[in-house]
Write a protein that holds these residues in place. Structure first.
Motif, PDB file in Angstrom:
ATOM      1  N   PRO A  89      66.429  67.755  33.333  1.00 58.77           N
ATOM      2  CA  PRO A  89      67.237  68.978  33.332  1.00 58.77           C
ATOM      3  C   PRO A  89      66.787  69.905  34.462  1.00 58.77           C
ATOM      4  CG  PRO A  89      66.440  68.478  31.126  1.00 58.77           C
ATOM      5  CD  PRO A  89      65.735  67.544  32.069  1.00 58.77           C
ATOM      6  N   GLU A  90      67.726  70.582  35.090  1.00 56.76           N
ATOM      7  CA  GLU A  90      67.377  71.526  36.151  1.00 56.76           C
ATOM      8  C   GLU A  90      66.317  72.487  35.638  1.00 56.76           C
ATOM      9  OE1 GLU A  90      70.878  73.434  37.726  1.00 56.76           O
ATOM     10  OE2 GLU A  90      71.742  71.526  38.369  1.00 56.76           O
ATOM     11  N   GLY A  91      65.299  72.728  36.457  1.00 57.23           N
ATOM     12  CA  GLY A  91      64.210  73.623  36.095  1.00 57.23           C
ATOM     13  C   GLY A  91      63.021  72.934  35.448  1.00 57.23           C
ATOM     14  N   HIS A  92      63.180  71.684  35.044  1.00 58.92           N
ATOM     15  CA  HIS A  92      62.084  70.955  34.398  1.00 58.92           C
ATOM     16  C   HIS A  92      61.129  70.391  35.442  1.00 58.92           C
ATOM     17  CE1 HIS A  92      59.901  68.546  31.505  1.00 58.92           C
ATOM     18  NE2 HIS A  92      60.142  67.461  32.212  1.00 58.92           N
ATOM     19  N   GLN A  93      59.826  70.583  35.232  1.00 61.02           N
ATOM     20  CA  GLN A  93      58.798  70.004  36.086  1.00 61.02           C
ATOM     21  C   GLN A  93      58.068  68.945  35.271  1.00 61.02           C
ATOM     22  OE1 GLN A  93      56.423  73.310  37.425  1.00 61.02           O
ATOM     23  NE2 GLN A  93      57.999  74.021  38.829  1.00 61.02           N
ATOM     24  N   PRO A  94      58.331  67.682  35.526  1.00 60.41           N
ATOM     25  CA  PRO A  94      57.721  66.628  34.722  1.00 60.41           C
ATOM     26  C   PRO A  94      56.204  66.574  34.905  1.00 60.41           C
ATOM     27  CG  PRO A  94      58.887  65.694  36.590  1.00 60.41           C
ATOM     28  CD  PRO A  94      59.183  67.164  36.596  1.00 60.41           C
ATOM     29  N   THR A  95      55.531  66.142  33.858  1.00 62.25           N
ATOM     30  CA  THR A  95      54.088  65.936  33.934  1.00 62.25           C
ATOM     31  C   THR A  95      53.807  64.517  34.403  1.00 62.25           C
ATOM     32  OG1 THR A  95      53.906  65.114  31.674  1.00 62.25           O
ATOM     33  CG2 THR A  95      53.748  67.530  31.999  1.00 62.25           C
ATOM     34  N   LEU A  96      52.577  64.289  34.833  1.00 56.09           N
ATOM     35  CA  LEU A  96      52.189  62.947  35.234  1.00 56.09           C
ATOM     36  C   LEU A  96      52.264  62.001  34.043  1.00 56.09           C
ATOM     37  CD1 LEU A  96      51.255  61.011  37.406  1.00 56.09           C
ATOM     38  CD2 LEU A  96      48.900  61.784  37.011  1.00 56.09           C
ATOM     39  N   ASP A  97      51.883  62.462  32.858  1.00 53.23           N
ATOM     40  CA  ASP A  97      51.988  61.621  31.659  1.00 53.23           C
ATOM     41  C   ASP A  97      53.437  61.224  31.387  1.00 53.23           C
ATOM     42  OD1 ASP A  97      49.269  61.596  31.194  1.00 53.23           O
ATOM     43  OD2 ASP A  97      49.325  63.221  29.715  1.00 53.23           O
ATOM     44  N   GLU A  98      54.345  62.184  31.490  1.00 51.40           N
ATOM     45  CA  GLU A  98      55.770  61.897  31.296  1.00 51.40           C
ATOM     46  C   GLU A  98      56.252  60.872  32.312  1.00 51.40           C
ATOM     47  OE1 GLU A  98      60.022  64.237  31.984  1.00 51.40           O
ATOM     48  OE2 GLU A  98      58.200  65.418  31.710  1.00 51.40           O
ATOM     49  N   ARG A 121      57.747  56.963  31.858  1.00 49.38           N
ATOM     50  CA  ARG A 121      59.001  56.455  32.435  1.00 49.38           C
ATOM     51  C   ARG A 121      58.751  55.163  33.208  1.00 49.38           C
ATOM     52  NH1 ARG A 121      63.922  59.431  31.243  1.00 49.38           N
ATOM     53  NH2 ARG A 121      63.118  61.362  30.331  1.00 49.38           N
ATOM     54  N   LEU A 122      57.664  55.136  33.984  1.00 51.98           N
ATOM     55  CA  LEU A 122      57.338  53.935  34.740  1.00 51.98           C
ATOM     56  C   LEU A 122      57.062  52.770  33.797  1.00 51.98           C
ATOM     57  CD1 LEU A 122      56.791  52.488  37.400  1.00 51.98           C
ATOM     58  CD2 LEU A 122      54.448  53.403  37.321  1.00 51.98           C
ATOM     59  N   GLU A 123      56.330  53.015  32.749  1.00 51.89           N
ATOM     60  CA  GLU A 123      56.034  51.956  31.782  1.00 51.89           C
ATOM     61  C   GLU A 123      57.314  51.467  31.110  1.00 51.89           C
ATOM     62  OE1 GLU A 123      53.863  49.079  30.184  1.00 51.89           O
ATOM     63  OE2 GLU A 123      53.152  50.504  31.676  1.00 51.89           O
ATOM     64  N   HIS A 124      58.222  52.379  30.819  1.00 53.47           N
ATOM     65  CA  HIS A 124      59.508  51.996  30.219  1.00 53.47           C
ATOM     66  C   HIS A 124      60.284  51.085  31.169  1.00 53.47           C
ATOM     67  CE1 HIS A 124      63.705  52.407  28.896  1.00 53.47           C
ATOM     68  NE2 HIS A 124      63.180  52.564  27.692  1.00 53.47           N
ATOM     69  N   LEU A 125      60.305  51.430  32.442  1.00 50.09           N
ATOM     70  CA  LEU A 125      60.983  50.602  33.437  1.00 50.09           C
ATOM     71  C   LEU A 125      60.333  49.223  33.515  1.00 50.09           C
ATOM     72  CD1 LEU A 125      63.051  50.216  35.720  1.00 50.09           C
ATOM     73  CD2 LEU A 125      61.398  51.294  37.271  1.00 50.09           C
ATOM     74  N   ARG A 126      59.018  49.185  33.526  1.00 48.28           N
ATOM     75  CA  ARG A 126      58.312  47.908  33.586  1.00 48.28           C
ATOM     76  C   ARG A 126      58.649  47.022  32.381  1.00 48.28           C
ATOM     77  NH1 ARG A 126      52.385  50.399  35.163  1.00 48.28           N
ATOM     78  NH2 ARG A 126      52.708  50.537  37.417  1.00 48.28           N
ATOM     79  N   GLU A 127      58.692  47.620  31.209  1.00 52.32           N
ATOM     80  CA  GLU A 127      58.884  46.849  29.983  1.00 52.32           C
ATOM     81  C   GLU A 127      60.338  46.504  29.692  1.00 52.32           C
ATOM     82  OE1 GLU A 127      56.988  48.886  26.747  1.00 52.32           O
ATOM     83  OE2 GLU A 127      54.984  48.654  27.631  1.00 52.32           O
ATOM     84  N   ASN A 128      61.274  47.380  30.083  1.00 52.09           N
ATOM     85  CA  ASN A 128      62.669  47.234  29.664  1.00 52.09           C
ATOM     86  C   ASN A 128      63.669  47.039  30.791  1.00 52.09           C
ATOM     87  OD1 ASN A 128      62.151  47.846  26.749  1.00 52.09           O
ATOM     88  ND2 ASN A 128      61.436  49.758  27.662  1.00 52.09           N
ATOM     89  N   GLY A 129      63.233  47.172  32.024  1.00 51.33           N
ATOM     90  CA  GLY A 129      64.164  47.092  33.134  1.00 51.33           C
ATOM     91  C   GLY A 129      64.893  48.414  33.332  1.00 51.33           C
ATOM     92  N   ALA A 130      65.728  48.454  34.342  1.00 54.17           N
ATOM     93  CA  ALA A 130      66.430  49.681  34.704  1.00 54.17           C
ATOM     94  C   ALA A 130      67.462  50.067  33.659  1.00 54.17           C
ATOM     95  CB  ALA A 130      67.097  49.515  36.063  1.00 54.17           C
ATOM     96  N   SER A 131      67.543  51.371  33.413  1.00 53.18           N
ATOM     97  CA  SER A 131      68.517  51.959  32.490  1.00 53.18           C
ATOM     98  C   SER A 131      68.664  53.429  32.854  1.00 53.18           C
ATOM     99  CB  SER A 131      68.029  51.816  31.042  1.00 53.18           C
ATOM    100  OG  SER A 131      66.885  52.639  30.838  1.00 53.18           O
ATOM    101  N   ASP A 132      69.481  54.153  32.126  1.00 54.85           N
ATOM    102  CA  ASP A 132      69.606  55.592  32.369  1.00 54.85           C
ATOM    103  C   ASP A 132      68.281  56.324  32.155  1.00 54.85           C
ATOM    104  OD1 ASP A 132      72.276  55.633  33.107  1.00 54.85           O
ATOM    105  OD2 ASP A 132      72.973  55.885  31.052  1.00 54.85           O
ATOM    106  N   HIS A 133      67.379  55.735  31.373  1.00 56.50           N
ATOM    107  CA  HIS A 133      66.104  56.367  31.050  1.00 56.50           C
ATOM    108  C   HIS A 133      65.097  56.284  32.198  1.00 56.50           C
ATOM    109  CE1 HIS A 133      63.122  57.997  28.300  1.00 56.50           C
ATOM    110  NE2 HIS A 133      62.285  57.060  28.709  1.00 56.50           N
ATOM    111  N   ALA A 134      65.118  55.188  32.933  1.00 58.71           N
ATOM    112  CA  ALA A 134      64.168  54.957  34.021  1.00 58.71           C
ATOM    113  C   ALA A 134      64.759  53.893  34.939  1.00 58.71           C
ATOM    114  CB  ALA A 134      62.830  54.483  33.453  1.00 58.71           C
ATOM    115  N   PHE A 135      64.737  54.149  36.253  1.00 63.13           N
ATOM    116  CA  PHE A 135      65.421  53.245  37.173  1.00 63.13           C
ATOM    117  C   PHE A 135      64.808  53.301  38.558  1.00 63.13           C
ATOM    118  CE2 PHE A 135      67.748  57.180  36.394  1.00 63.13           C
ATOM    119  CZ  PHE A 135      67.743  57.783  37.642  1.00 63.13           C
TER     120      PHE A 135
END
Length: 166
Positions: A118-127, A131-145
């Motif tokens: 969302p505009e204004g959100h500054q993600p943390t390194l943990d967040e 996302r990177l782990e989700h991409l590794r485990e599940n492949g590309a999706s709207d969640h991580a790509f």
């Protein structure tokens, strides 16, 4: 999708340096961090960057992952895909990207992820790592790509990672 109304594009890129940050083998890379990061911050479409201590020549390398000071991360937010893509492939950044094998080890898994925030959100390194782990485990999706999820044609196709380092 190159833009999502009400959202910005976050990206995380991780890598493991071939040596400690004060080692001559990575000196040229470390010496260019302030210049390249400074350029990124001045680019149209730049929104935010995870910062380190602010010490000259360190970039945000103090934001090491886990207990390994050589495993570093770059986390930024951009207004849209074209802004990030322009910085990555059409500026001095590309010269350093193309030489990444000189400074970074080859990782045996995905090391780059993007997602909408969302505009204004500054993600943390943990967040971002989640996302990177989700991409590794599940492949590309709207969640991580990666680049290919967003569009079929683009500068990323010409310069994308192959077997080279992160």
């Amino acid at each position: 999708m190159v833009n999502r109304p009400g959202y910005h594009l976050a990206e995380l890129n991780v890598g493991r340096l071939v040596a400690e940050t004060d080692d001559p083998r990575v000196a040229e890379f470390m010496g260019a961090l302030d210049r390249v990061n400074g350029l990124g911050k001045r680019m149209p479409g730049f929104v935010w960057m995870m910062e380190g201590s602010g010490e000259p020549g360190t970039g945000n390398t103090e934001n090491a992952i886990g207990d390994d000071p050589r495993f570093v991360a770059n986390l930024t937010v951009w207004e849209d895909l074209p802004s990030l893509e322009h910085f990555v492939w059409n500026t001095v950044h590309r010269q350093f990207y193309e030489r990444r094998a000189e400074w970074f080890e080859v990782l045996g898994e995905m090391h780059f992820v993007m997602w909408w925030v969302p505009e204004g959100h500054q993600p943390t390194l943990d967040e971002a790592m989640e996302r990177l782990e989700h991409l590794r485990e599940n492949g590309a999706s709207d969640h991580a790509f990666g680049w290919a999820w967003l569009r079929e044609q683009g500068l990323w196709q010409k310069h994308a990672c192959g077997g080279a380092a992160a």
